[in-house]
Scaffold this motif. Structure first.
Motif, PDB file in Angstrom:
ATOM      1  N   VAL A   1       0.841  -1.204   0.000  1.00 41.97           N
ATOM      2  CA  VAL A   1       0.000   0.000   0.000  1.00 41.97           C
ATOM      3  C   VAL A   1       0.873   1.250   0.000  1.00 41.97           C
ATOM      4  O   VAL A   1       0.625   2.203  -0.754  1.00 41.97           O
TER       5      VAL A   1
ATOM      6  N   VAL B   1       5.413  -2.497  -6.433  1.00 41.28           N
ATOM      7  CA  VAL B   1       4.176  -2.969  -5.796  1.00 41.28           C
ATOM      8  C   VAL B   1       4.047  -4.472  -5.957  1.00 41.28           C
ATOM      9  O   VAL B   1       3.657  -5.189  -5.027  1.00 41.28           O
TER      10      VAL B   1
ATOM     11  N   THR C   1       2.338   1.916  -3.340  1.00 39.61           N
ATOM     12  CA  THR C   1       1.336   2.376  -4.301  1.00 39.61           C
ATOM     13  C   THR C   1       1.182   3.890  -4.275  1.00 39.61           C
ATOM     14  O   THR C   1       1.019   4.537  -5.314  1.00 39.61           O
TER      15      THR C   1
ATOM     16  N   LEU D   1       3.906   0.374   5.816  1.00 38.88           N
ATOM     17  CA  LEU D   1       3.650   1.633   5.115  1.00 38.88           C
ATOM     18  C   LEU D   1       4.927   2.467   5.049  1.00 38.88           C
ATOM     19  O   LEU D   1       5.242   3.051   4.002  1.00 38.88           O
TER      20      LEU D   1
END
Length: 477
Positions: A76, A401, A79, A126
């Protein structure tokens, strides 16, 4: 590691340019500390997991979620990393990642149960996803061309150093099963990284993208300390920005040749994860325990894995431009595949003898060394080299990703595979994937040693087969 700009080769500007490159190199090293954080948070869970499983009564599936939650967060983060770094700058993105590193570490260290532990791991993921995108990009934008390759390689070396240091820390703390200290001690480098990021200037290219020419000029003069060099580079950045396009996805939709390079990058990243490396790094103590190592002995054996990974990544950095990508990658796949077959055989027939345990440890170290000389660093290099300028951010973003998604899938199902198939057949399956990687390398991977990015791009858009993208124009058809 300090490069010399062209201006440094002519008498009068030598000292100025040398000082220039030293400043840029110093800031690049500071940015590369994000790679150290990446490695620390990747490696620390291996030693902590057996004790976490005992305290929280976590079964195989739950252990898979604890490990893989960081990979899901990284996917994530990767991305959205491009948008974040465009909006807030590369140091701004790394600052946000540093805050997440610190908060995620605290969540993990003080977690009263699995739910909060997984939440902390997602926050760390993250951070890793954003930092792993922003830091190499920042390094490439502030260093001179002659030092760029070495500095980006240094970032990769910092990742392996972080994994090794995490394994060492785990080994020291394993005696008392102090898994909270294993996870919590990561807060110290996280705080240091956060402080370091605060002194990093924005990159000249990002400032030019924002239209802030004067600040870009000021930063370049600080980095280069030579007004003529700074002005020439500023003009070059302005020229490249005026010719570039941000329509990466538009190019992907309209140009089948660009789609080929994107899919090659995606395939390489999937195959890297199917090599079995991260399954081993995350669960190494469990693998050693399956060979009848004691818990503490298994953690110390895991430390040898981290040291081997770091040392042989250095070998790859040194020889990739001498021996070439394809020979090193093919050699890597063969070594990895053969050693995994050996690991599977020892786990199946070795029993609990001392000789079998020593042989297993040796085979795993050979496997890690084989991965580190090719499948590890060269996949990332190739994914960058085969993407054209107009679509590089999009292409690298897709492959990054993909790496994290594949990493998440493998790390989450590995404990279940060990349970359902047994350790032996699990590693033989990974050996088969490496055999497939040999065929993919022979059929599709180009030799990019000595090839300019412009030549690779011209061949790509001319429809030259992927395997021949690095050949002189006109010879690849």
């Amino acid at each position: 590691m300090v490069g010399v700009t062209p201006a440094a080769r002519s008498g009068g500007g030598a000292s100025s340019s040398q000082k220039t490159t030293g400043r840029a190199t110093f800031l690049g090293i500071l940015a590369a500390l994000s790679g150290l954080m990446f490695g620390l948070d990747t490696g620390v869970v291996a030693g902590a997991l057996p004790f976490i499983a005992t305290d929280f009564h976590a079964g195989a599936a739950m252990q898979g979620w604890i490990v893989s939650s960081m990979m899901a967060g990284a996917a994530v983060g990767a991305t959205f990393a491009g948008r974040i770094s465009v909006s807030f700058g590369r140091p701004g993105a790394m600052l946000g990642a540093g805050i997440l590193f610190l908060v995620g570490t605290l969540f993990c260290a003080f977690a009263p149960g699995v739910a909060l532990l997984i939440t902390g791991r997602v926050l760390l993921g993250l951070a890793v996803g954003v930092a792993a995108f922003a830091a190499p990009l920042y390094i490439s934008e502030i260093t001179v061309e002659s030092a760029r390759g070495a500095m980006i390689s240094f970032y990769q070396l910092m990742v392996t150093l972080g994994i090794f240091l995490a394994f060492v820390s785990d080994s020291i703390l394993s005696e008392g099963g102090h898994w909270r200290w294993m996870l919590g001690i990561m807060g110290v480098p996280a705080a240091l990284f956060l402080g370091v990021v605060l002194i990093l200037p924005h990159s000249p290219r990002w400032l030019m993208m924002r239209g802030d020419t004067e600040r870009a000029r000021k930063v370049l003069r600080m980095l280069r300390s030579d007004e003529e060099v700074a002005e020439a580079e500023l003009a070059d950045i302005d020229d490249r920005l005026s010719k570039s396009s941000d329509a990466g996805y538009g190019l992907f939709r309209s140009n089948p040749n660009f789609r080929r390079s994107v899919f090659l990058g995606i395939t390489l990243q999937i195959m890297q994860q199917l090599s079995g490396i991260n399954a081993l790094l995350y669960y190494a103590p469990r693998v050693f325990e399956a060979a009848h190592f004691g818990t503490n002995a298994a953690v110390w054996a895991t430390t040898l894995v981290g040291l081997t990974n770091m040392v042989f990544t250095g070998v790859a950095i040194r020889y990739a431009d001498r021996w070439g990508r394809r020979p090193l990658l093919l050699t890597s796949c063969v070594i990895v595949g053969a050693s995994l077959v050996g690991v599977g055989a020892v786990l199946a027939f070795g029993g609990g003898s001392l000789a079998a345990s020593i042989l297993l440890c040796a085979l795993i170290l050979v496997f890690v060394a084989g991965f580190a000389i090719g499948e590890g660093p060269l996949v990332w290099a190739l994914c960058s080299e085969v993407q054209p300028t107009r679509g590089r951010d999009f292409g690298i973003g897709c492959s990054t990703v993909t790496n994290w998604v594949a990493n998440w899938v493998v790390s989450s199902i590995f404990p279940l595979m060990m349970l359902a198939m047994g350790a032996s057949w699990t590693f033989i399956l990974f050996a088969a994937f490496n055999g497939l990687f040999v065929l993919i390398t022979l059929g599709f991977v180009p030799e990019t040693k000595g090839a300019s990015l412009e030549r690779i791009e011209a061949n790509l858009f001319a429809g030259v087969p992927l395997r021949k993208l690095g050949e002189p124009e006109g010879n690849g058809q």
